[in-house]
Scaffold this motif. Structure first.
Motif, PDB file in Angstrom:
ATOM      1  N   ALA A   1       0.830  -1.207   0.000  1.00 37.43           N
ATOM      2  CA  ALA A   1       0.000   0.000   0.000  1.00 37.43           C
ATOM      3  C   ALA A   1       0.861   1.253   0.000  1.00 37.43           C
ATOM      4  O   ALA A   1       0.567   2.234  -0.699  1.00 37.43           O
ATOM      5  CB  ALA A   1      -0.927  -0.024   1.204  1.00 37.43           C
ATOM      6  N   VAL A   2       1.987   1.253   0.747  1.00 42.91           N
ATOM      7  CA  VAL A   2       2.871   2.415   0.786  1.00 42.91           C
ATOM      8  C   VAL A   2       3.506   2.659  -0.567  1.00 42.91           C
ATOM      9  O   VAL A   2       3.598   3.801  -1.059  1.00 42.91           O
ATOM     10  CB  VAL A   2       3.953   2.208   1.874  1.00 42.91           C
ATOM     11  N   LEU A   3       3.997   1.614  -1.247  1.00 37.16           N
ATOM     12  CA  LEU A   3       4.642   1.774  -2.545  1.00 37.16           C
ATOM     13  C   LEU A   3       3.678   2.296  -3.607  1.00 37.16           C
ATOM     14  O   LEU A   3       4.056   3.086  -4.486  1.00 37.16           O
ATOM     15  CB  LEU A   3       5.243   0.434  -2.997  1.00 37.16           C
ATOM     16  N   GLU A   4       2.471   1.853  -3.579  1.00 43.50           N
ATOM     17  CA  GLU A   4       1.510   2.296  -4.585  1.00 43.50           C
ATOM     18  C   GLU A   4       1.161   3.767  -4.423  1.00 43.50           C
ATOM     19  O   GLU A   4       0.775   4.437  -5.390  1.00 43.50           O
ATOM     20  CB  GLU A   4       0.255   1.439  -4.482  1.00 43.50           C
ATOM     21  N   GLU A   5       1.280   4.321  -3.235  1.00 45.56           N
ATOM     22  CA  GLU A   5       0.942   5.722  -2.999  1.00 45.56           C
ATOM     23  C   GLU A   5       2.093   6.660  -3.326  1.00 45.56           C
ATOM     24  O   GLU A   5       1.899   7.870  -3.408  1.00 45.56           O
ATOM     25  CB  GLU A   5       0.546   5.902  -1.524  1.00 45.56           C
ATOM     26  N   MET A   6       3.355   6.170  -3.494  1.00 47.91           N
ATOM     27  CA  MET A   6       4.507   7.029  -3.759  1.00 47.91           C
ATOM     28  C   MET A   6       4.507   7.529  -5.198  1.00 47.91           C
ATOM     29  O   MET A   6       4.105   6.824  -6.124  1.00 47.91           O
ATOM     30  CB  MET A   6       5.811   6.249  -3.504  1.00 47.91           C
ATOM     31  N   GLU A   7       4.993   8.842  -5.440  1.00 47.66           N
ATOM     32  CA  GLU A   7       5.129   9.447  -6.760  1.00 47.66           C
ATOM     33  C   GLU A   7       6.585   9.751  -7.036  1.00 47.66           C
ATOM     34  O   GLU A   7       7.357  10.026  -6.125  1.00 47.66           O
ATOM     35  CB  GLU A   7       4.309  10.737  -6.832  1.00 47.66           C
ATOM     36  N   HIS A   8       6.983   9.783  -8.346  1.00 50.54           N
ATOM     37  CA  HIS A   8       8.391   9.995  -8.715  1.00 50.54           C
ATOM     38  C   HIS A   8       8.823  11.424  -8.502  1.00 50.54           C
ATOM     39  O   HIS A   8       9.962  11.675  -8.114  1.00 50.54           O
ATOM     40  CB  HIS A   8       8.618   9.621 -10.176  1.00 50.54           C
TER      41      HIS A   8
ATOM     42  N   ILE B   1      13.071   2.522   1.755  1.00 47.86           N
ATOM     43  CA  ILE B   1      12.057   1.461   1.737  1.00 47.86           C
ATOM     44  C   ILE B   1      12.653   0.172   1.191  1.00 47.86           C
ATOM     45  O   ILE B   1      12.383  -0.930   1.688  1.00 47.86           O
ATOM     46  CB  ILE B   1      10.847   1.916   0.907  1.00 47.86           C
ATOM     47  N   SER B   2      13.479   0.298   0.153  1.00 48.69           N
ATOM     48  CA  SER B   2      14.090  -0.893  -0.450  1.00 48.69           C
ATOM     49  C   SER B   2      15.003  -1.606   0.553  1.00 48.69           C
ATOM     50  O   SER B   2      15.021  -2.834   0.625  1.00 48.69           O
ATOM     51  CB  SER B   2      14.895  -0.478  -1.685  1.00 48.69           C
TER      52      SER B   2
ATOM     53  N   GLN C   1       5.644 -10.251  -6.243  1.00 48.10           N
ATOM     54  CA  GLN C   1       5.007  -9.061  -6.823  1.00 48.10           C
ATOM     55  C   GLN C   1       5.558  -7.791  -6.180  1.00 48.10           C
ATOM     56  O   GLN C   1       5.805  -6.794  -6.867  1.00 48.10           O
ATOM     57  CB  GLN C   1       3.498  -9.141  -6.617  1.00 48.10           C
ATOM     58  N   LEU C   2       5.753  -7.811  -4.885  1.00 44.45           N
ATOM     59  CA  LEU C   2       6.297  -6.637  -4.194  1.00 44.45           C
ATOM     60  C   LEU C   2       7.703  -6.333  -4.684  1.00 44.45           C
ATOM     61  O   LEU C   2       8.049  -5.165  -4.941  1.00 44.45           O
ATOM     62  CB  LEU C   2       6.309  -6.893  -2.689  1.00 44.45           C
ATOM     63  N   LEU C   3       8.541  -7.339  -4.856  1.00 42.50           N
ATOM     64  CA  LEU C   3       9.901  -7.120  -5.337  1.00 42.50           C
ATOM     65  C   LEU C   3       9.898  -6.579  -6.757  1.00 42.50           C
ATOM     66  O   LEU C   3      10.713  -5.707  -7.116  1.00 42.50           O
ATOM     67  CB  LEU C   3      10.703  -8.424  -5.274  1.00 42.50           C
ATOM     68  N   ALA C   4       8.997  -7.079  -7.600  1.00 46.13           N
ATOM     69  CA  ALA C   4       8.922  -6.584  -8.981  1.00 46.13           C
ATOM     70  C   ALA C   4       8.523  -5.110  -9.003  1.00 46.13           C
ATOM     71  O   ALA C   4       9.103  -4.300  -9.746  1.00 46.13           O
ATOM     72  CB  ALA C   4       7.917  -7.425  -9.769  1.00 46.13           C
ATOM     73  N   LEU C   5       7.546  -4.746  -8.197  1.00 50.75           N
ATOM     74  CA  LEU C   5       7.134  -3.347  -8.115  1.00 50.75           C
ATOM     75  C   LEU C   5       8.287  -2.488  -7.606  1.00 50.75           C
ATOM     76  O   LEU C   5       8.542  -1.386  -8.135  1.00 50.75           O
ATOM     77  CB  LEU C   5       5.930  -3.228  -7.185  1.00 50.75           C
TER      78      LEU C   5
ATOM     79  N   ARG D   1      10.242   0.636  -9.875  1.00 52.16           N
ATOM     80  CA  ARG D   1      10.386   2.007  -9.402  1.00 52.16           C
ATOM     81  C   ARG D   1      11.858   2.360  -9.209  1.00 52.16           C
ATOM     82  O   ARG D   1      12.280   3.482  -9.484  1.00 52.16           O
ATOM     83  CB  ARG D   1       9.619   2.182  -8.085  1.00 52.16           C
ATOM     84  N   LYS D   2      12.620   1.397  -8.787  1.00 55.32           N
ATOM     85  CA  LYS D   2      14.036   1.648  -8.567  1.00 55.32           C
ATOM     86  C   LYS D   2      14.749   1.941  -9.879  1.00 55.32           C
ATOM     87  O   LYS D   2      15.588   2.855  -9.970  1.00 55.32           O
ATOM     88  CB  LYS D   2      14.673   0.427  -7.884  1.00 55.32           C
ATOM     89  N   ARG D   3      14.457   1.174 -10.935  1.00 56.78           N
ATOM     90  CA  ARG D   3      15.100   1.389 -12.225  1.00 56.78           C
ATOM     91  C   ARG D   3      14.769   2.771 -12.786  1.00 56.78           C
ATOM     92  O   ARG D   3      15.631   3.472 -13.323  1.00 56.78           O
ATOM     93  CB  ARG D   3      14.675   0.300 -13.211  1.00 56.78           C
ATOM     94  N   ALA D   4      13.533   3.177 -12.654  1.00 58.69           N
ATOM     95  CA  ALA D   4      13.134   4.484 -13.187  1.00 58.69           C
ATOM     96  C   ALA D   4      13.865   5.614 -12.479  1.00 58.69           C
ATOM     97  O   ALA D   4      14.388   6.541 -13.119  1.00 58.69           O
ATOM     98  CB  ALA D   4      11.618   4.648 -13.045  1.00 58.69           C
ATOM     99  N   LEU D   5      13.935   5.540 -11.164  1.00 60.63           N
ATOM    100  CA  LEU D   5      14.603   6.596 -10.412  1.00 60.63           C
ATOM    101  C   LEU D   5      16.118   6.550 -10.623  1.00 60.63           C
ATOM    102  O   LEU D   5      16.769   7.592 -10.746  1.00 60.63           O
ATOM    103  CB  LEU D   5      14.287   6.440  -8.925  1.00 60.63           C
TER     104      LEU D   5
END
Length: 1447
Positions: free
Chosen positions: A1085-1092, A1109-1110, A1154-1158, A1162-1166
């Motif tokens: 739930a926390v990861l889904e609410e974060m923005e870049h 978080i990671s 699924q959590l690790l993939a998400l 996000r990690k790759r994009a940032l």
């Protein structure tokens, strides 16, 4: 130069001749420790000889005082240290004469003789001077020690004479202490040393002994005076110290009071200062009172100081009174204006301190160790001192309050405040006492705890030692363990006092009603109980070790006995009796009888082992099975050994008997063959003489045939007549003894009869039979008394003396002959009525004794109950008839001969002996029959036991096989309860079913051992059970059963543990799965609410948050892996709910994935955005740094000399290192940028352009750097060559000059220096030539590179020329040295010797023995070095070497 040397006077022909030369030499002296005689020497103990030569390590050549020279053993003598003697030796010398130059040789010889004479004089003077110097040093040393002591004593005496003053008493005390220490350490030691030296000199009989003794007495008197002065000074100094202490205290009090006067003058109206002053004046009164006491003591010791002391005390009293007066005036003035304020201020300060102190004491403290408790108690004592000091402040407050009340009695509040102050101080003191008690109890408790912990630590070490359950494998190991155990018991005993003290401490604390009495009591119980448990365990282990020692000693003894029996069995089996020759049998039988005696002598050892084993088994020793087994082995081996020995003895005895029989048969056959040959002879004679001879031989043959045919049937008609010819006696002795007496004479003539009788008598004498007053003539003359005595002696010796019987009533004593026969008769007739055999006369008269003997052996022949005791003749005839008819015992007696008042003893003994021999033979035959019957019975019993063995063994093996199959089964229930039931069944098998079978196996083993033992006893071969029923088969099967049982137990326990572990693991899995599920939901739930974010700062902030978080998520990865591992383990182990657990695990793992993939997305994009910014920044920085390095690598300056080039190369190395570092950075940046560009992330084209630009810039800089380095290295090579060439040319010129100078000089005296120069030049040439070759090769490479070609070639040519010139000079110098060395040697040695002797001669003749010890010792040291130089001077040898090598 070489030609000059060849034409010089040194090159002459020489001749040699041998001459004897006498020489005086100094040799050491030796003293003989033992007397010795041999090798031409005869010396006594203590004799002193001169040692000429240590010829070998064992023999020394020595010279006696009388001139005898020879060899003595080196270990018989010892060198006398410091003693030598001059002896004259004659040696063979070879004198070299120079032909054609006799004058020069004569001069050399004269010079040598002069040197030798000077050398001997020098040695003689040196010996005299050494003795004088030694005596002078001893005396000077004594006087020097005395002078130093006297100076030191005078200094000490002066120091002790100084009178101490009170002003400098501390310095005087330090000085006096130092002086006392000096007297103890230096003075006493130095005095003892002086006395030792004086005693030694006097005992040696020194020439000035009287002066030395006088000086010694003087020194000792000075020391006694110093001791007296020291004691007086100590008393005076102590008195002065007391006066000084008094003065110091008075001065301190005076200065303090003067300071208070100044304080009053500075602050006349300061209330606070007045209050402090008044408080300080209170303790001053106590101090003045103490000074008055000290003054009284000082006046008592020093009356002369009484006036001064009184004056000082009076001054202090006056000053104190004046101070009190002025302080009271000031205080009165202040109280009139500010009295209440002063009281309240003082009271407020006091109450504040009381409150602060109360809070500090009310704090609850609990120290954790002794140090902290001691620190708290120390602070508490300091607080107590503060409370005591506050007494004056309380008194001051009370005095202020009373003054206020005196002025205004209506101030009731002041009275209340004073009472409150007093009550608070009392409460504070009570609180202090209670806290003091608490802190002391806490300290006692911590001390108690520390002691209990130390005791527990020691007890823990003892427990660890007692946990060692090894009881030893041998006597030595058990004894070692017992020794260590005794050490443990000694430690425990040594700690008993500590335990008692610990217990007493606990009792004292409990008795004192300690706050933690219950804890203390419990702790003491625990400590003592643990120590008591150790005591019990130690006692138990000691019993076990002692029992183990008993068993190991018994086993060792058994092993030694079994080893001994094994060796003896090998000896018995080693001999091959069948291969023995007839002559070796008696010797072998004798050895075997000795061997049998040895075996019998060791039987008590076997019995002792059996007794020890029975004792151990009876005590139920823990090794009882092994004890029984060992005893069985020992007994079995012992029985086997005895059987083997008995069997071998029987075989040897049978062989010996067979040998005797064979010899008799051989003799008989030979005689019969001889007789048969004589009878079959056809010779009848040819004349009368021959016929008579044949007739005589035939008569002899008939006699011999009669002898052999009637050997047992000799008849006597008239004893006294028939024995007269000696033939009958000879036959009788041959029959009764078994020996041969030779062929008797015919016995017709008296002389022949006498000869036969003498043979009989000689034979009896050889048998050691005593014959008195009987000869051949007595027998021939029919002396009835002597003949009957002879017959009786023969019967007694050969029939009766052979009877031997042991008397059991007399401790195994053996009886012989008549006594033995009487004892035998008594034993056989014991219990028969009317039979009491006490002799061989009247006891046999009624005939019952003869009948009783027959009845005791053959009851079927005599009805003893029908015999009439009164009918003597009938009884006798009955016995004689039965003996003759039934037993074949000859009737030697008639009833009438026995039934008389005194029957003939010898006749009865002879007749009864026939009974003994007959029944002894019958007993032997019956014993054999009984043995046969016994053997048959044993054979039948053995067969029965063998059948039982086979039946029991078969059933036991079948049971073992069936049980093994059951135990090998591994089909266990897959549940914890099922495994517990299985374990209970297995325990029932071990406790109920198996033990009876184990006992059955032991009985079977005993049965098998019994069978084998009985078969061995019967001399039968070992029992061989049917195939598969051997004991080793049963043991093997039982071992398999034990193994299967053990494996079954291990498998059941392992499966039981596995089921328990799985149950616990399943519970843990459910608990952790629930936790992981909840956490996954919240994090997702926390990861889904974060923005870049859209800006760089937002991206960076988001990246940091993402990283946090990671990190938190990845840190929990091991937990999910652990969950999966737990699931896999449960499934692998086939847990009964494994399907349900697997489903839960898959659901959680899928959500984790699924959590690790998400998170990764996000990690790759940032990271992509962050990497782009980092790469651009690093590329710009690198480009700027490369641009700054470019001017340095474009520089063309290469330097003007080698140092300059080296400096430029060093700088270029730094630039090159920077460029390489930038290259590594560029490589990393390129890899990162290419990776970014390959994925075509945002703005990848800008990154590509920047990267290409900086790469081109770096490549250009690298090329410039490489070109710059090449130029610098070429310049360095050129400058290095030039410098090396100049150095090498300078070295060549220098060495060439040195060689030329040495050759031009031609001074023979400089040969050593020239030789050293020559060797150094040769060594340096080798080193420099290798260097030059390298330089030449380097120069050629420079020429090839085109660098200063002409200059380099010129330098190379010049260097080669220099080397050629140097080689020529060195060769010339070497040749000159070879030619000049011989000429230089002699003159140099001779000059040195003469110069040295001239130099040293004044030294040994000098009369200067030194004015003091230092000078004398210096002279002696120099003289010792001079003597060493004299000893090593070998002028004669050098002279001989010169003459021998001159040509």
């Amino acid at each position: 130069m070489r030609g000059q040397l060849a034409n010089s006077a040194f090159h002459t022909a020489t001749t040699s001749q041998s001459v004897q030369e006498t020489e005086e030499v100094t040799v050491p002296q030796i003293e003989m420790a033992y007397k010795y005689e041999g090798n031409g020497m005869r010396v006594s103990k203590g004799e002193v000889l001169a040692l000429l030569e240590k010829s070998t390590p064992e023999w020394w050549r020595a010279l006696k005082r009388d001139g005898t020279e020879g060899y003595v053993p080196a270990n018989y003598c010892k060198i006398v240290p410091g003693e030598s003697v001059t002896v004259t030796q004659t040696t063979q010398k070879t004198t070299t004469t120079v032909e054609g130059n006799e004058a020069k040789s004569s001069v050399v010889a004269e010079r040598q003789q002069m040197i030798s004479e000077d050398y001997r004089d020098l040695k003689r003077f040196a010996d005299v001077r050494r003795r004088l110097l030694t005596d002078n040093i001893k005396l000077l040393r004594f006087y020097r020690e005395c002078d130093e002591f006297e100076r030191w004593a005078r200094e000490i005496e002066v120091s002790l004479a100084d009178e101490p003053s009170a002003e400098h008493v501390a310095a005087f005390r330090r000085k006096f202490d130092k002086l006392e220490a000096d007297m103890r350490s230096n003075g006493g030691t130095q005095l003892k040393h002086i006395n030792d030296i004086a005693n030694d000199l006097i005992s040696e009989g020194h020439g000035q002994s009287r002066q030395i003794e006088s000086r010694q007495h003087k020194i000792n008197a000075m020391w006694e005076n110093l001791e007296r002065l020291r004691k007086q000074r100590a008393v005076r100094l102590e008195a002065t110290e007391r006066v000084a202490d008094f003065d110091t205290s008075c001065e301190s009090a005076r200065e303090w009071m003067l300071g208070k006067f100044e304080q009053l003058d500075r602050n006349p109206n300061d209330v606070k200062s007045l209050q402090n002053l008044e408080r300080d004046l209170k303790p001053l009164e106590d101090k003045i009172a103490a000074l008055e006491k000290l003054a009284a003591a000082v006046k008592k010791d020093h009356p002369e100081e009484a006036a001064v002391i009184e004056r000082k005390i009076a001054e202090l009293r006056a000053l104190h009174a004046d101070l009190l007066r002025r302080a009271q005036e000031k205080m009165l003035l202040a109280e009139q204006t500010q009295g209440k304020e002063m009281f309240e201020s003082a009271l407020r300060d006091m109450m504040g301190w009381i409150e602060k102190t109360r809070k500090g004491m009310l704090e609850d403290v609990h120290p954790i160790d002794v140090a902290e408790a001691e620190e708290l108690l120390k602070k508490h004592y300091e607080l107590g001192e503060q409370i005591k000091d506050k007494k004056y402040e309380v008194e001051y407050c009370q005095e202020l309050g009373r003054r206020l009340l005196d002025r205004n009695p209506r101030m009731s509040k002041v009275e209340e405040q004073l009472q409150h102050l007093v009550s608070e101080m009392a409460a504070l003191r009570d609180l202090y006492r209670r806290r003091d008690t608490i802190l002391k109890q806490q300290l006692d408790l911590q001390l108690f705890n520390r002691e209990s912990e130390r005791i527990d630590a020691a007890t823990k070490g003892h427990e660890a030692f007692l946990e060692f359950d090894n009881l030893g494998e041998s006597v030595e190991s058990v004894e070692n363990l017992l020794k260590r155990h005794r050490d443990l018991e000694a430690k425990l005993d040594a700690q008993e006092a500590r335990l008692e003290a610990f217990s007493r401490t606990a009792d004292d604390m409990i008795k004192a009603q300690h706050a933690d009495s219950a804890y203390i009591e419990q702790r003491r119980r625990d400590v003592l109980a643990r120590r008591e448990a150790v005591r019990r365990a130690a006692a138990q282990r000691k019993k076990q070790l002692e029992a183990s020692l008993e068993y190991q000693e018994m086993r060792r003894e058994a092993e030694e006995v079994m080893g001994w029996m094994h060796e003896k069995a090998k000896l018995v089996a080693s001999g091959d009796d069948s291969a023995l020759t007839s002559s070796a049998i008696p010797h072998r039988l004798l050895k075997h009888e000795a061997f049998e005696a040895e075996i019998i002598a060791n039987e008590p050892r076997i019995q002792q082992i059996n007794r020890e084993g029975a004792v151990l088994v009876g005590k139920k020793h823990y090794e009882s099975p092994n004890v029984e087994k060992v005893v069985r082995q020992v007994n079995g081996q012992w029985d086997d050994l005895k059987n083997q020995v008995w069997n071998k003895g029987q075989r040897l005895r049978q062989a010996a008997d067979q040998k005797g029989l064979d010899r008799i048969l051989e003799d008989a056959h030979a005689k019969l063959d001889e007789m048969e040959g004589a009878l079959n002879s056809k010779d009848q004679g040819i004349d009368l003489r021959s016929v008579k001879d044949l007739l005589q031989k035939h008569v002899v043959l008939e006699q011999e045939m009669g002898l052999y045919g009637n050997k047992a049937k000799l008849e006597i008609v008239d004893l006294f007549v028939d024995v007269g010819d000696g033939i009958l006696l000879m036959k009788l002795l041959e029959i009764i003894s078994g020996d041969k007496l030779g062929k008797p004479n015919r016995g017709r003539m008296r002389v022949q009869k006498v000869e036969n009788l003498n043979k009989v008598l000689d034979f009896l004498k050889k048998k050691k039979i005593q014959l008195e007053n009987i000869g051949a003539e007595d027998i021939l003359d029919r002396n009835e008394r002597l003949i009957l005595g002879l017959i009786w002696t023969i019967i007694l010796r050969f029939q009766i003396d052979t009877i031997v019987i042991e008397d059991e009533e007399e401790r195994g004593e053996r009886k012989h002959a008549k006594d033995a026969l009487l004892l035998w008769c008594q034993r056989k007739t014991a219990g028969y009525p009317n039979v009491r055999i006490e002799n061989f006369t009247t006891s046999w008269r009624n005939g019952l004794a003869f009948n009783a003997l027959i009845h005791s052996h053959r009851p079927d022949l005599v009805d003893f109950n029908r015999l009439n005791p009164t009918d003597h003749v009938s009884n006798l005839n009955h016995a004689f008839d039965v003996a003759e008819k039934k037993l074949e015992i000859a009737r030697l007696l008639d009833a009438e001969d026995v039934d008389v008042n005194r029957p003939d003893e010898k006749s009865i003994i002879t007749y009864v002996s026939l009974y003994y021999h007959h029944f002894a033979k019958q007993k032997t035959e019956m014993t054999g029959a009984r043995r046969i019957a016994n053997i048959v019975g044993k054979l039948m019993a053995s067969e029965t036991m063998e059948d039982d063995y086979e039946h029991i063994a078969s059933e036991l093996l079948n049971w073992i096989r069936v049980t093994i199959k059951i135990l090998e089964s591994r089909r266990f229930p897959n549940s914890l309860n099922g495994m517990r039931d299985e374990h209970a069944k297995f325990n029932q098998f071990r406790t109920s079913e198996k033990p009876p079978k184990y006992k059955e196996k032991g009985d079977l083993e005993a049965l098998f051992f019994t069978i084998q033992t009985k078969r061995k006893a019967m001399s039968r071969k070992q029992y061989q059970p049917p195939q598969g029923l051997f004991m080793h088969d049963i043991e093997s099967a039982w071992a398999q059963l034990d193994y299967a049982e053990n494996e079954r137990q291990v498998a059941i326990i392992a499966e039981l543990q596995r089921q328990e572990k799985l149950e616990q693991l399943a519970q843990r899995f459910h608990k952790k799965a629930k936790l992981r599920d909840g956490w996954l939901r919240s994090v997702q739930a926390v990861l889904e609410e974060m923005e870049h974010g859209r800006s760089a700062s937002q991206v960076e902030k988001t990246l940091k948050k993402q990283q946090a978080i990671s990190t938190d998520i990845l840190a929990r990865e091991d937990r999910f892996k652990m969950l999966t591992a737990m699931c896999n383990e449960l499934c692998t182990e086939k847990y009964h709910e494994s399907d349900k657990i697997r489903g839960m695990e898959r659901d959680i793992v899928d959500r984790w994935t699924q959590l690790l993939a998400l998170l990764e997305h996000r990690k790759r994009a940032l990271m992509s955005l962050n990497d782009l910014m980092s790469l651009l920044r690093d590329i710009d920085t690198l480009s700027n740094e490369l641009y700054s390095l470019e001017p340095a690598v474009r520089n063309r300056d290469v330097g003007k000399h080698l140092i300059g080039v080296e400096d430029l190369l060093g700088k270029h190395d730094l630039i090159d290192a920077q460029i390489n570092a930038h290259g590594s950075l560029l490589t990393k940046l390129s890899q990162a940028a290419n990776n970014y560009i390959r994925h075509k992330e945002e703005q990848f084209d800008v990154l590509q352009r920047k990267l290409d630009e900086v790469t081109a810039q770096y490549n250009t800089l690298v090329e410039l750097c490489r070109a710059r380095r090449l130029a610098l290295e070429r310049a360095r090579s050129l400058f290095q060559f030039i410098q090396d060439h100049e150095e090498e040319m300078a070295w060549l010129a220098e060495k060439e000059k040195l060689c030329t100078t040495a050759l031009n000089c031609g001074d023979i005296s400089a040969v050593p220096q020239t030789t050293l120069l020559y060797k150094n030049v040769e060594m340096e040439m080798q080193t420099h030539w290798a260097r030059s070759k390298g330089m030449i090769a380097g120069g050629e490479r420079l020429v090839q590179n085109g660098q200063n070609k002409e200059d380099i070639q010129r330098r190379l040519t010049k260097m080669n020329q220099g080397w050629e010139r140097l080689r020529v000079a060195v060769d010339a110098l070497g040749n000159w040295l070879v030619e000049a060395r011989h000429a230089q040697q002699y003159f140099q040695d001779a000059n040195e010797a003469e110069s040295w002797i001239r130099e040293k001669m004044p030294l040994v003749k000098s009369d200067d023995l030194g004015r003091d010890e230092g000078a004398a010792e210096s002279l002696l040291q120099r003289h010792a070095r001079l003597e060493e130089e004299i000893q090593v001077l070998h002028i004669r040898k050098k002279y001989r070497d010169f003459l021998n090598g001159w040509g």
